[in-house]
Design a protein around this motif. Structure first.
Motif, mmCIF file in Angstrom:
data_model
loop_
_atom_site.group_PDB
_atom_site.id
_atom_site.type_symbol
_atom_site.label_atom_id
_atom_site.label_comp_id
_atom_site.label_asym_id
_atom_site.label_seq_id
_atom_site.Cartn_x
_atom_site.Cartn_y
_atom_site.Cartn_z
ATOM 1 N N TYR A 145 0.814 -1.213 0.000
ATOM 2 C CA TYR A 145 0.000 0.000 0.000
ATOM 3 C C TYR A 145 0.850 1.267 0.000
ATOM 4 O O TYR A 145 0.463 2.281 -0.584
ATOM 5 N N TYR A 146 1.983 1.191 0.693
ATOM 6 C CA TYR A 146 2.880 2.355 0.810
ATOM 7 C C TYR A 146 4.310 1.867 0.584
ATOM 8 O O TYR A 146 4.979 1.441 1.533
ATOM 9 N N PRO A 147 4.791 1.933 -0.662
ATOM 10 C CA PRO A 147 6.143 1.429 -0.973
ATOM 11 C C PRO A 147 7.247 2.047 -0.120
ATOM 12 O O PRO A 147 8.246 1.391 0.186
ATOM 13 N N GLU A 148 7.078 3.305 0.272
ATOM 14 C CA GLU A 148 8.046 3.987 1.124
ATOM 15 C C GLU A 148 7.369 4.376 2.432
ATOM 16 O O GLU A 148 6.224 4.841 2.431
ATOM 17 N N VAL A 149 8.070 4.208 3.539
ATOM 18 C CA VAL A 149 7.468 4.514 4.839
ATOM 19 C C VAL A 149 7.092 5.990 4.941
ATOM 20 O O VAL A 149 6.112 6.348 5.609
ATOM 21 N N GLU A 150 7.824 6.862 4.229
ATOM 22 C CA GLU A 150 7.499 8.295 4.257
ATOM 23 C C GLU A 150 6.115 8.560 3.663
ATOM 24 O O GLU A 150 5.412 9.480 4.091
ATOM 25 N N GLN A 151 5.717 7.755 2.690
ATOM 26 C CA GLN A 151 4.383 7.902 2.111
ATOM 27 C C GLN A 151 3.311 7.613 3.164
ATOM 28 O O GLN A 151 2.284 8.302 3.233
ATOM 29 N N LEU A 152 3.553 6.607 3.971
ATOM 30 C CA LEU A 152 2.607 6.261 5.037
ATOM 31 C C LEU A 152 2.597 7.348 6.114
ATOM 32 O O LEU A 152 1.530 7.701 6.632
ATOM 33 N N ILE A 153 3.751 7.881 6.433
ATOM 34 C CA ILE A 153 3.824 8.942 7.438
ATOM 35 C C ILE A 153 3.102 10.201 6.933
ATOM 36 O O ILE A 153 2.395 10.875 7.690
ATOM 37 N N GLU A 154 3.247 10.506 5.644
ATOM 38 C CA GLU A 154 2.549 11.663 5.083
ATOM 39 C C GLU A 154 1.040 11.457 5.130
ATOM 40 O O GLU A 154 0.282 12.374 5.470
ATOM 41 N N ALA A 155 0.578 10.245 4.803
ATOM 42 C CA ALA A 155 -0.852 9.935 4.864
ATOM 43 C C ALA A 155 -1.356 10.023 6.297
ATOM 44 O O ALA A 155 -2.479 10.476 6.558
ATOM 45 N N THR A 156 -0.515 9.615 7.224
ATOM 46 C CA THR A 156 -0.874 9.679 8.647
ATOM 47 C C THR A 156 -0.947 11.125 9.116
ATOM 48 O O THR A 156 -1.849 11.498 9.877
ATOM 49 N N HIS A 157 -0.020 11.948 8.675
ATOM 50 C CA HIS A 157 -0.034 13.370 9.029
ATOM 51 C C HIS A 157 -1.307 14.027 8.487
ATOM 52 O O HIS A 157 -1.962 14.809 9.185
ATOM 53 N N GLN A 158 -1.667 13.700 7.249
ATOM 54 C CA GLN A 158 -2.894 14.245 6.657
ATOM 55 C C GLN A 158 -4.110 13.830 7.477
ATOM 56 O O GLN A 158 -4.992 14.656 7.776
ATOM 57 N N ALA A 159 -4.167 12.562 7.851
ATOM 58 C CA ALA A 159 -5.297 12.064 8.631
ATOM 59 C C ALA A 159 -5.363 12.721 10.007
ATOM 60 O O ALA A 159 -6.437 13.110 10.475
#
Length: 205
Positions: free
Chosen positions: A49-63
């Protein structure tokens, strides 16, 4: 449709796990391994779902940004006086209760804002949205003669949010010289000097 719902639910689960991981271990501890352990899944599944952990962190920050703002917005909905709404905003602006985890995460991630345009944008967005909440309440209070403002609503609103952020930072850092009660006193003192009304931070107002 079912597959889309499943994927959305999986992403939501990963974001929830990331929120908990950041709150518990700080941003440096938000690794694929730690998030996977918190979520009870494999790192490989997260990478799908998130190839890079930074992508997941950005999605988490948005949420986290969206949830924190809408939580504050809901606190002042309904037929309340400007003073009551101001009291509720002041209450929700300090880290506590149901929003404590979000406060911890937003504080942790904000440190990265200077190094990431994405995080900087989200920090700015949340600040501006919080200012708009305060400004709208202050404007109505002034219009109906409930508040005697010492400055323009936007200026006072920015001061409120900046004061909340500063007090929240010390509370989350467990500064022994700053307690929740003292933080509330400081907000109340500023509210009185800025509006001419004695307002106590209170969600029941």
């Amino acid at each position: 449709m079912a597959r889309r719902k499943d994927q959305a639910a999986r992403r939501e689960h990963l974001i929830a796990a990331t929120l908990t991981t950041i709150a518990s271990h700080g941003l440096p501890g938000a690794t694929m391994k730690n998030i996977a352990e918190e979520a009870g899944v494999s790192p490989r599944l997260i990478a799908y779902y998130y190839p890079e952990v930074e992508q997941l962190i950005e999605a988490t920050h948005q949420a986290a940004t969206d949830r924190y703002y809408w939580s504050r917005q809901q606190d002042i909905e309904g037929d309340l006086s400007p003073t009551a709404k101001l009291a509720r905003l002041m209450h929700s602006g300090l880290p506590r209760g149901k929003d404590l985890l979000l406060s911890q995460v937003l504080d942790e991630i904000s440190v990265s804002a200077s190094r990431s345009p994405m995080h900087a944008t989200l920090v700015t967005l949340l600040f501006d949205r919080e200012v708009s909440l305060y400004a709208s309440v202050l404007e109505v209070g002034r219009a109906i003669g409930e508040f005697d403002l010492t400055d323009e609503p936007d200026v006072i609103a920015r001061n409120f949010v900046a004061l909340e952020d500063a007090l929240g930072l010390h509370l989350l850092a467990h500064n022994s010289s700053m307690t929740l009660a003292r933080a509330e006193q400081q907000l109340a003192s500023y509210a009185h000097s800025a509006t001419g009304v004695r307002v106590t931070p209170d969600v029941r107002a």
